[in-house]
Scaffold this active site. Structure first.
Site, mmCIF file in Angstrom:
data_model
loop_
_atom_site.group_PDB
_atom_site.id
_atom_site.type_symbol
_atom_site.label_atom_id
_atom_site.label_comp_id
_atom_site.label_asym_id
_atom_site.label_seq_id
_atom_site.Cartn_x
_atom_site.Cartn_y
_atom_site.Cartn_z
ATOM 1 N N GLU A 55 1.017 -1.118 0.078
ATOM 2 C CA GLU A 55 0.043 0.051 -0.017
ATOM 3 C C GLU A 55 0.981 1.364 0.107
ATOM 4 O O GLU A 55 0.643 2.328 -0.596
ATOM 5 C CB GLU A 55 -0.969 0.049 1.242
ATOM 6 C CG GLU A 55 -1.799 1.080 1.248
ATOM 7 C CD GLU A 55 -2.926 0.888 0.046
ATOM 8 O OE1 GLU A 55 -3.944 1.852 -0.096
ATOM 9 O OE2 GLU A 55 -3.074 -0.134 -0.587
ATOM 10 N N THR A 112 -12.664 4.950 -13.989
ATOM 11 C CA THR A 112 -11.648 4.629 -12.920
ATOM 12 C C THR A 112 -12.041 3.526 -12.204
ATOM 13 O O THR A 112 -11.050 2.974 -11.635
ATOM 14 C CB THR A 112 -11.308 5.895 -12.053
ATOM 15 O OG1 THR A 112 -12.490 6.279 -11.348
ATOM 16 C CG2 THR A 112 -10.696 7.150 -12.908
#
Length: 275
Positions: free
Chosen positions: A78, A185
Site C-alpha cells: 500500500e 476509474t
C-alpha cells in the site's frame, strides 16, 4: 472531457519528481506534501493516464518502477518509502488493488510489447500462489508475512481480474471496440458514440472458429437464427457456424452503414485531421 488527461498530466509533470517516481502534491497549492518521495498503491494508475496523454516512454519508465515493487514483494504494498527503500511501518498490506494491472493493460494495447503480457502472466501467477483460497481470493494483510485477510474486496472482481482477463483476450468486446469506448476509474465501459446502442461485436473468424467447442458453435449458430439439430458431426457443426458467422457479419455491416448514413459525425471524440 477528453482534454482532462492532458491537463492533469501537464500540471503534475511541472512538479518535482525523482526519476520515474512522483511525490504527492497538495491539490489546492500544487506543491509537494512531503520532502521525501513515497509510493502509494493508488498511484499505479498513473502510467495508464500517461498512455492516454500520449507519453509512452515516461509511462513505461514509471510502470517499470512500480512493477519493481511487485517483483520484490510478490504483490504491491500500500505504501513504500522510495527515498529510504523500505516498507511503511503500518501500510504494508495489499488489498488486491487493480491499478497496476490497469496500467499493464493500457501499455500493452498502446505498444503491443509482449513484455506486458509476460508481466500480466507473472501477476496472475503471484495472485494464484499468494492470495488464492478455496472460496476465492483474499486480501493480503502484509507483504512482509504474506498473511491473508478474511475478505475479498469487490473491486478485485470488477477491476483487477477484468484488466488481467482483457490483457489476454484479444477477441473480447472491449478490445475489438477499443476505439469506441473508454474505461472509467472503476473499470466500467463508457461509449464514446452519440448512440448508446451500437452494432454488436464482430463474429469470429474461421481461425477462431477452429478453437471453438461444441457449445460455443451452437451458441453462434443460434445467434444467427439457424438450426443445428441436424448437425451430427462436429465438422458439420463447424461448417454451419461458418455460415452463421458470415450471416452475422453481413447483418453487422448493414447496421453500421445504416447508422453512418443517419449520423455522419460518427464518434464524438475524433482524431483531428492532419493539416
Amino acid at each position: 472531457s477528453t482534454t482532462r488527461p492532458r491537463h492533469v498530466h501537464d500540471t503534475s509533470t511541472t512538479r518535482p519528481q525523482v526519476g520515474p517516481w512522483y511525490g504527492e502534491a497538495d491539490m489546492h497549492k500544487g506543491h509537494r506534501r512531503a520532502e521525501r518521495v513515497e509510493f502509494d498503491a493508488l498511484q499505479a494508475f498513473w502510467p495508464a493516464l500517461q498512455v492516454l496523454a500520449g507519453e509512452l516512454r515516461p509511462a513505461a519508465a514509471t510502470f517499470e518502477a512500480f512493477h519493481s515493487l511487485w517483483r520484490k514483494f510478490n504483490a504491491l504494498p500500500e505504501r513504500f518509502d522510495v527515498d529510504r527503500g523500505k516498507l511503511h511501518d503500518t501500510l504494508a498490506y495489499y488489498p488486491l488493488r487493480p491499478e497496476l494491472a490497469e496500467s499493464c493493460y493500457a501499455l500493452y494495447h498502446a505498444t503491443r510489447d509482449a513484455r506486458y503480457l509476460q508481466i500480466g502472466a507473472e501477476m496472475v501467477t503471484s495472485l494464484n500462489s499468494a492470495a488464492r483460497t478455496f472460496f476465492g481470493f483474499a486480501a493480503i494483510k502484509s507483504v512482509r508475512s504474506m498473511a491473508l485477510e478474511d475478505q475479498m474486496p469487490s473491486f478485485f472482481l470488477a477491476e483487477t481480474l477484468k484488466y488481467l482477463y482483457l490483457l489476454f483476450d484479444e477477441a473480447s468486446f472491449a478490445n475489438t471496440h477499443a476505439e469506441s469506448y473508454v474505461f472509467t476509474t472503476e473499470g466500467h465501459l463508457i461509449p464514446l458514440s452519440t448512440d448508446f446502442h451500437g452494432p454488436g461485436p464482430a463474429p469470429p473468424t474461421d481461425e477462431q472458429l477452429s478453437a471453438y467447442g461444441v457449445l460455443q458453435l451452437r451458441e453462434l449458430i443460434a445467434r444467427a437464427s439457424l438450426p443445428h439439430g441436424d448437425c451430427i458431426e462436429k465438422g458439420q457443426l463447424r461448417e454451419r457456424a461458418r455460415l452463421a458467422a458470415r450471416r452475422l457479419e453481413a447483418e453487422r455491416r448493414s447496421e453500421v452503414e445504416a447508422r453512418q448514413a443517419q449520423d455522419p459525425r460518427k464518434l464524438v471524440c475524433r482524431t483531428p485531421a492532419s493539416s
